[in-house]
Design an enzyme around this catalytic site. Structure first.
Site, mmCIF file in Angstrom:
data_model
loop_
_atom_site.group_PDB
_atom_site.id
_atom_site.type_symbol
_atom_site.label_atom_id
_atom_site.label_comp_id
_atom_site.label_asym_id
_atom_site.label_seq_id
_atom_site.Cartn_x
_atom_site.Cartn_y
_atom_site.Cartn_z
ATOM 1 N N ASP A 282 -6.957 4.303 -4.769
ATOM 2 C CA ASP A 282 -7.630 4.106 -3.479
ATOM 3 C C ASP A 282 -8.258 5.472 -3.172
ATOM 4 O OD1 ASP A 282 -7.718 1.973 -1.122
ATOM 5 O OD2 ASP A 282 -7.469 3.895 -0.160
ATOM 6 N N LYS B 187 0.867 -1.183 0.000
ATOM 7 C CA LYS B 187 0.000 0.000 0.000
ATOM 8 C C LYS B 187 0.892 1.217 0.000
ATOM 9 C CE LYS B 187 -4.342 1.072 -0.011
ATOM 10 N NZ LYS B 187 -5.459 0.293 -0.567
HETATM 11 P P1 NDP Z 1 -12.893 7.516 -3.081
HETATM 12 O O1 NDP Z 1 -11.915 8.575 -2.746
HETATM 13 O O2 NDP Z 1 -13.313 7.315 -4.487
HETATM 14 O O3 NDP Z 1 -14.220 7.690 -2.228
HETATM 15 C C1 NDP Z 1 -14.232 7.779 -0.836
HETATM 16 C C2 NDP Z 1 -15.630 8.238 -0.462
HETATM 17 O O4 NDP Z 1 -15.822 8.096 0.930
HETATM 18 C C3 NDP Z 1 -15.855 9.718 -0.784
HETATM 19 O O5 NDP Z 1 -17.186 9.888 -1.230
HETATM 20 C C4 NDP Z 1 -15.637 10.406 0.559
HETATM 21 O O6 NDP Z 1 -16.366 11.619 0.708
HETATM 22 C C5 NDP Z 1 -16.221 9.356 1.474
HETATM 23 N N1 NDP Z 1 -15.714 9.404 2.838
HETATM 24 C C6 NDP Z 1 -14.440 9.411 3.278
HETATM 25 N N2 NDP Z 1 -14.413 9.377 4.608
HETATM 26 C C7 NDP Z 1 -15.716 9.332 5.013
HETATM 27 C C8 NDP Z 1 -16.373 9.252 6.267
HETATM 28 N N3 NDP Z 1 -15.666 9.208 7.403
HETATM 29 N N4 NDP Z 1 -17.736 9.191 6.302
HETATM 30 C C9 NDP Z 1 -18.462 9.233 5.172
HETATM 31 N N5 NDP Z 1 -17.888 9.288 3.947
HETATM 32 C C10 NDP Z 1 -16.549 9.347 3.885
HETATM 33 O O7 NDP Z 1 -12.261 6.158 -2.486
HETATM 34 P P2 NDP Z 1 -12.655 4.659 -2.837
HETATM 35 O O8 NDP Z 1 -14.101 4.551 -3.112
HETATM 36 O O9 NDP Z 1 -11.664 4.156 -3.822
HETATM 37 O O10 NDP Z 1 -12.300 3.938 -1.451
HETATM 38 C C11 NDP Z 1 -13.259 3.781 -0.406
HETATM 39 C C12 NDP Z 1 -12.821 2.648 0.499
HETATM 40 O O11 NDP Z 1 -12.730 1.435 -0.253
HETATM 41 C C13 NDP Z 1 -11.459 2.805 1.162
HETATM 42 O O12 NDP Z 1 -11.480 2.188 2.425
HETATM 43 C C14 NDP Z 1 -10.539 2.013 0.244
HETATM 44 O O13 NDP Z 1 -9.378 1.602 0.909
HETATM 45 C C15 NDP Z 1 -11.442 0.852 -0.096
HETATM 46 N N6 NDP Z 1 -11.117 0.094 -1.303
HETATM 47 C C16 NDP Z 1 -10.956 0.711 -2.501
HETATM 48 C C17 NDP Z 1 -10.683 -0.031 -3.629
HETATM 49 C C18 NDP Z 1 -10.581 0.576 -4.977
HETATM 50 O O14 NDP Z 1 -10.397 -0.167 -5.942
HETATM 51 N N7 NDP Z 1 -10.698 1.873 -5.143
HETATM 52 C C19 NDP Z 1 -10.508 -1.487 -3.559
HETATM 53 C C20 NDP Z 1 -10.782 -2.050 -2.250
HETATM 54 C C21 NDP Z 1 -11.058 -1.262 -1.184
HETATM 55 P P3 NDP Z 1 -16.023 12.919 -0.198
HETATM 56 O O15 NDP Z 1 -16.591 12.608 -1.545
HETATM 57 O O16 NDP Z 1 -16.716 14.019 0.514
HETATM 58 O O17 NDP Z 1 -14.532 13.005 -0.182
HETATM 59 O O1 2IT Z 2 -7.660 -1.768 -1.185
HETATM 60 C C1 2IT Z 2 -7.569 -2.229 -2.342
HETATM 61 O O2 2IT Z 2 -7.678 -3.444 -2.577
HETATM 62 C C2 2IT Z 2 -7.317 -1.296 -3.443
HETATM 63 N N1 2IT Z 2 -7.270 -0.089 -3.225
HETATM 64 C C3 2IT Z 2 -7.096 -1.816 -4.832
HETATM 65 C C4 2IT Z 2 -5.711 -2.346 -4.998
HETATM 66 C C5 2IT Z 2 -5.327 -2.716 -6.412
HETATM 67 O O3 2IT Z 2 -4.121 -2.930 -6.605
HETATM 68 O O4 2IT Z 2 -6.176 -2.800 -7.296
#
Ligand code: NDP
Ligand code: 2IT
Length: 463
Positions: free
Chosen positions: A183, A143
């Site tokens: 992420d 990460k």
């Molecule tokens: P983004 O930045 O696309 O979206 C994050 C979202 O969460 C935003 O809408 C943000 O609000 C909101 N947010 C952040 N903190 C809070 C909170 N405390 N309460 C309510 N809303 C909140 O990130 P991702 O969607 O990529 O990631 C979200 C989660 O998923 C993380 O934990 C990440 O590690 C996990 N993840 C992501 C993967 C990926 O492929 N992207 C894969 C696996 C897991 P705002 O729009 O106002 O900033």
């Molecule tokens: O938390 C996760 O699994 C991710 N943000 C995606 C990692 C990846 O390499 O696609």
């Protein structure tokens, strides 16, 4: 919205009863990584569930596999200087924690968020090792990221930050070495600037060095949707195992980013009625069911907040500034925002409101107390390592396509994703049953992931 907190209690859903050996490992880890609460929490979650493996596989203890798995192979911390549009100089801190490469090149996302620190990077890298193992694909765990917040920054500022970040990070990457993705705070815009700088510095069009790329420059179909879709498919599997489905169920999703938007879309396609989601401004309750197109326009295209969605959607849609989406009762809860965003009190309220299934689209969004509450109430609980593994699994499919200079159709790729999520669900279920914890997907995920990595590490000698 509420600021996430770390609650007392070492393991998610487990009481801290570790046997002597595991307790020694834990005490040493706490002493050597002081103050890293999120990292401790993630390790505790694993230590609380792998006891039965240690009993069956004495060779693991002899090779100190648990101790080795808890120590990152390499941690890189670096300065990221950049200038804003007014010419002012800013200094951020960049990270890449290359946790484990026993199964393949280091693989995992980059997070750009003000909260990023060593503890958060290490917890995410540690989780990634087990998650990636669970996908069954040849990827190690890592990460990275920076304490930089792209919110409110111009495209030019984000580009200069990404270029400075990659100017240091590039020397540690490579399609056979370390392959980042997105992420929180890192989407296609950021990945584009990062890939452009990597290409420029190395003079190589090395598509396989990053995943989550745009379709026009080496990206793969379904990667953008994969985490949220995979999470919804995982829930469908958990519900089917209990003889039920999404049909007509009220669903609440936290977050409104990459993972949340795709989870909402797929939950709807599978028959769910998604009535609320959240962002850092609060949450929106839309009893008619969320309009994903409008949500995507507001959140992804305009980068506005959910108050704007409620204003445009009108009729019945209500934005609650500063509130938590977990105030809305539902049958299925999908935390897709960030770590420790769903507390024990939230979980108890959801249980009272009739929740039957919870799946972590985010990494470790449920506190230990929340997981305990769900388990005690018999709620089907899909841990992040399993439920959000569709994202990184599809990253591995993107690497396959890059390596063969091929490009698959949406339908073919989504079919692969469905199979992968089904296999992960089965592995968690079967492993939990085999090790005496039937129905406990969290234990199943930890044990199945651990055994796969541990066996590879054993074979590779003391490295
Ligand atoms: P983004 O930045 O696309 O979206 C994050 C979202 O969460 C935003 O809408 C943000 O609000 C909101 N947010 C952040 N903190 C809070 C909170 N405390 N309460 C309510 N809303 C909140 O990130 P991702 O969607 O990529 O990631 C979200 C989660 O998923 C993380 O934990 C990440 O590690 C996990 N993840 C992501 C993967 C990926 O492929 N992207 C894969 C696996 C897991 P705002 O729009 O106002 O900033
Ligand atoms: O938390 C996760 O699994 C991710 N943000 C995606 C990692 C990846 O390499 O696609």
């Amino acid at each position: 919205m509420r600021t996430p907190t770390t609650e007392a209690g070492p393991a998610r859903g487990q009481t801290p009863r570790l046997d002597g050996k595991l307790e020694t490992i834990r005490a040493t880890l706490l002493r050597r990584n002081p103050g890293e609460e999120e990292f401790h929490q993630a390790v505790d979650d694993v230590l609380a569930t792998v006891g039965p493996v240690a009993a069956r596989r004495p060779e693991y203890a002899e090779a100190k596999l648990l101790e080795r798995i808890c120590e990152p192979e390499r941690q890189i911390i670096f300065r990221v200087p950049w200038t804003d549009d007014r010419g002012e100089v800013h200094i951020n801190r960049g990270y890449r924690v290359e946790f484990n490469s026993a199964l393949g090149p280091y693989k995992g996302g980059l997070r750009f968020d003000r909260s990023v620190n060593a503890s958060i990077m290490k917890f995410l890298g540690f989780e990634q090792v087990f998650k990636n193992a669970l996908t069954g694909m040849p990827i190690g765990g890592a990460k990275g990221g920076a304490d930089f917040d792209p919110k409110g920054r111009s495209d030019g500022e984000v580009m200069r930050f990404c270029q400075s970040f990659m100017t240091e990070l590039h020397r540690h990457l490579g399609e056979h070495t370390d392959v980042p993705a997105g992420d929180i705070g890192v989407g296609q815009r950021e990945l584009g600037y990062l890939f452009g700088q990597y290409k420029r510095i190395t003079n190589r069009y090395e598509s396989g060095v990053l995943t989550g790329k745009g379709l026009a420059w080496g990206g793969a179909r379904v990667r953008r949707e994969a985490t949220g879709y995979g999470c919804a498919y995982f829930v469908a599997e958990m519900l089917a195992a209990r003889g039920t489905s999404f049909d007509g169920r009220d669903v609440v999703v936290s977050g409104a980013g990459n993972v949340a938007l795709s989870a909402i879309e797929k939950a709807q396609q599978l028959g769910g009625h998604v009535i609320a989601c959240s962002d850092t401004s609060g949450y929106v309750h839309d009893p008619r069911g969320l309009d994903v197109e409008l949500l995507t326009q507001v959140k992804e295209v305009e980068r506005a907040d959910l108050a704007e969605y409620a204003r445009r959607r009108g009729d019945g849609a209500r934005h609650v500034a500063g509130g938590s989406a977990w105030a809305v009762p539902c049958h299925v809860a999908l935390p897709c925002a960030t770590q420790n965003e769903l507390s024990g009190a939230d979980a108890r309220r959801l249980v009272q409101g009739g929740v039957v299934a919870v799946a972590e689209g985010a990494n470790m969004p449920c506190t230990p107390d929340a997981v305990r509450a769900f388990r005690d109430a018999g709620v089907a609980f899909g841990p992040g390592k399993a439920a959000n593994a569709g994202g990184v699994a599809t990253s591995a499919l993107e690497m396959q396509q890059n390596a063969s200079r091929d490009s698959w159709t949406f339908e073919h790729t989504e079919r692969r994703l469905v199979e992968i999520m089904r296999d992960i669900h089965a592995a968690c279920r079967d492993t939990a049953a085999e090790y005496g914890a039937p129905g406990d997907y969290a234990a199943g995920a930890n044990i199945a992931g651990f055994v796969r990595v541990a066996d590879a590490m054993l074979a590779l000698g003391l490295i």
